[in-house]
Design a protein around this motif. Structure first.
Motif, short mmCIF file in Angstrom:
data_model
loop_
_atom_site.label_atom_id
_atom_site.label_comp_id
_atom_site.label_asym_id
_atom_site.label_seq_id
_atom_site.Cartn_x
_atom_site.Cartn_y
_atom_site.Cartn_z
N PHE A 101 -14.12 -16.22 -7.86
CA PHE A 101 -13.82 -16.67 -6.50
C PHE A 101 -14.94 -16.11 -5.73
O PHE A 101 -15.47 -16.71 -4.91
CB PHE A 101 -12.66 -16.28 -6.02
CG PHE A 101 -12.41 -16.36 -4.54
CD1 PHE A 101 -12.08 -17.64 -4.09
CD2 PHE A 101 -12.56 -15.31 -3.66
CE1 PHE A 101 -12.17 -17.80 -2.71
CE2 PHE A 101 -12.47 -15.32 -2.17
CZ PHE A 101 -12.07 -16.91 -1.84
N THR A 102 -15.28 -14.86 -6.13
CA THR A 102 -16.43 -14.22 -5.02
C THR A 102 -17.82 -14.93 -5.24
O THR A 102 -18.44 -15.27 -4.46
CB THR A 102 -16.51 -12.66 -5.58
OG1 THR A 102 -15.34 -12.16 -5.22
CG2 THR A 102 -17.74 -12.15 -4.62
N ALA A 105 -17.52 -18.32 -3.58
CA ALA A 105 -17.79 -18.15 -2.28
C ALA A 105 -18.99 -17.77 -1.64
O ALA A 105 -19.29 -18.15 -0.63
CB ALA A 105 -16.76 -17.08 -1.59
N ALA A 110 -20.77 -17.67 1.91
CA ALA A 110 -19.84 -16.51 2.65
C ALA A 110 -20.34 -14.99 2.45
O ALA A 110 -20.77 -14.83 1.40
CB ALA A 110 -18.43 -16.76 2.21
N ALA A 114 -16.05 -12.72 5.09
CA ALA A 114 -15.39 -13.91 5.31
C ALA A 114 -14.51 -14.00 4.06
O ALA A 114 -13.54 -14.53 3.91
CB ALA A 114 -16.54 -14.92 5.46
N ILE A 115 -15.26 -13.54 2.85
CA ILE A 115 -14.44 -13.42 1.56
C ILE A 115 -13.11 -12.79 1.52
O ILE A 115 -12.02 -13.26 1.17
CB ILE A 115 -15.40 -12.98 0.44
CG1 ILE A 115 -16.58 -13.92 0.23
CG2 ILE A 115 -14.60 -12.74 -0.80
CD1 ILE A 115 -17.46 -13.50 -0.55
N ALA A 117 -11.54 -12.08 4.40
CA ALA A 117 -10.54 -12.67 5.43
C ALA A 117 -9.93 -13.75 4.66
O ALA A 117 -8.52 -14.13 4.72
CB ALA A 117 -11.42 -13.24 6.49
N ALA A 118 -10.77 -14.82 3.94
CA ALA A 118 -10.10 -15.83 3.16
C ALA A 118 -9.01 -15.33 2.22
O ALA A 118 -7.79 -15.94 2.00
CB ALA A 118 -11.15 -16.52 2.25
N VAL A 119 -9.21 -14.03 1.35
CA VAL A 119 -8.17 -13.72 0.61
C VAL A 119 -6.90 -13.20 1.30
O VAL A 119 -5.76 -13.27 0.85
CB VAL A 119 -8.71 -12.38 -0.27
CG1 VAL A 119 -7.78 -11.71 -0.89
CG2 VAL A 119 -9.88 -12.78 -1.23
N ARG A 120 -7.04 -12.57 2.62
CA ARG A 120 -5.98 -11.84 3.36
C ARG A 120 -5.30 -13.10 3.76
O ARG A 120 -3.91 -13.24 3.62
CB ARG A 120 -6.47 -11.03 4.47
CG ARG A 120 -7.16 -9.77 4.22
CD ARG A 120 -7.39 -8.82 5.25
NE ARG A 120 -8.01 -7.69 4.94
CZ ARG A 120 -9.47 -7.63 4.84
NH1 ARG A 120 -10.12 -8.67 5.63
NH2 ARG A 120 -9.76 -6.29 4.44
N GLU A 121 -5.72 -14.31 4.09
CA GLU A 121 -5.24 -15.31 4.55
C GLU A 121 -4.34 -15.99 3.60
O GLU A 121 -3.33 -16.50 3.94
CB GLU A 121 -6.20 -16.45 5.39
CG GLU A 121 -5.22 -17.67 5.93
CD GLU A 121 -6.43 -18.39 6.47
OE1 GLU A 121 -6.43 -19.73 6.61
OE2 GLU A 121 -7.69 -17.97 7.24
N ALA A 122 -4.98 -16.09 2.35
CA ALA A 122 -4.20 -16.66 1.28
C ALA A 122 -2.88 -15.97 0.95
O ALA A 122 -1.94 -16.57 0.39
CB ALA A 122 -5.33 -16.76 0.24
#
Length: 124
Positions: A101-102, A105, A110, A114-115, A117-122
């Motif tokens: 994933f990293t 991204a 990213a 940003a990475i 933040a995307a994980v936290r949102e997921a």
């Protein structure tokens, strides 16, 4: 059989077999593929995705090892009976997914924040 929505991005740094494995595992764990539901044959799914049969066979082997599917001669490949408690992912599998994933991204441009933040949102 439910129409599968498995897609493979050949430009992704994630190996095609892993993309197939992860997508099918998600469909099974979320209940979109139900117990005893038949999956396409290795050859059929490989043809549908434009991949080598060995790629799909590896994904199926990994799903069998995780006890998410079972294959029997004459009965085909089917979704297995769900375990009584959810499986615990192996730390090395999680590390591989995180690296994949990293990498993907970062290839999109990213940065670390940003990475994360995307994980936290997921996760929410």
């Amino acid at each position: 059989m439910t129409a599968l929505t498995v897609r493979v991005d050949t430009a992704s740094p994630v190996a095609p077999y892993e993309q197939i494995r992860a997508q099918l595992a998600a469909l099974i764990v979320t209940g979109r593929l139900t117990e005893d539901e038949r999956l396409p044959t290795v050859r059929q799914l490989a043809t549908d995705l434009g991949l080598a049969p060995g790629t799909v066979a590896r994904a199926y082997r990994e799903l069998e090892a995780a006890k998410l599917i079972r294959t029997r001669r004459g009965a085909g490949t089917r979704v297995a009976t769900p375990p009584s408690e959810p499986p615990r992912p192996a730390p090395d599998q999680l590390a591989t997914l995180a690296r994949d994933f990293t990498s993907a991204a970062r290839a999109l441009g990213a940065d670390t924040e940003a990475i994360l933040a995307a994980v936290r949102e997921a996760l929410d």
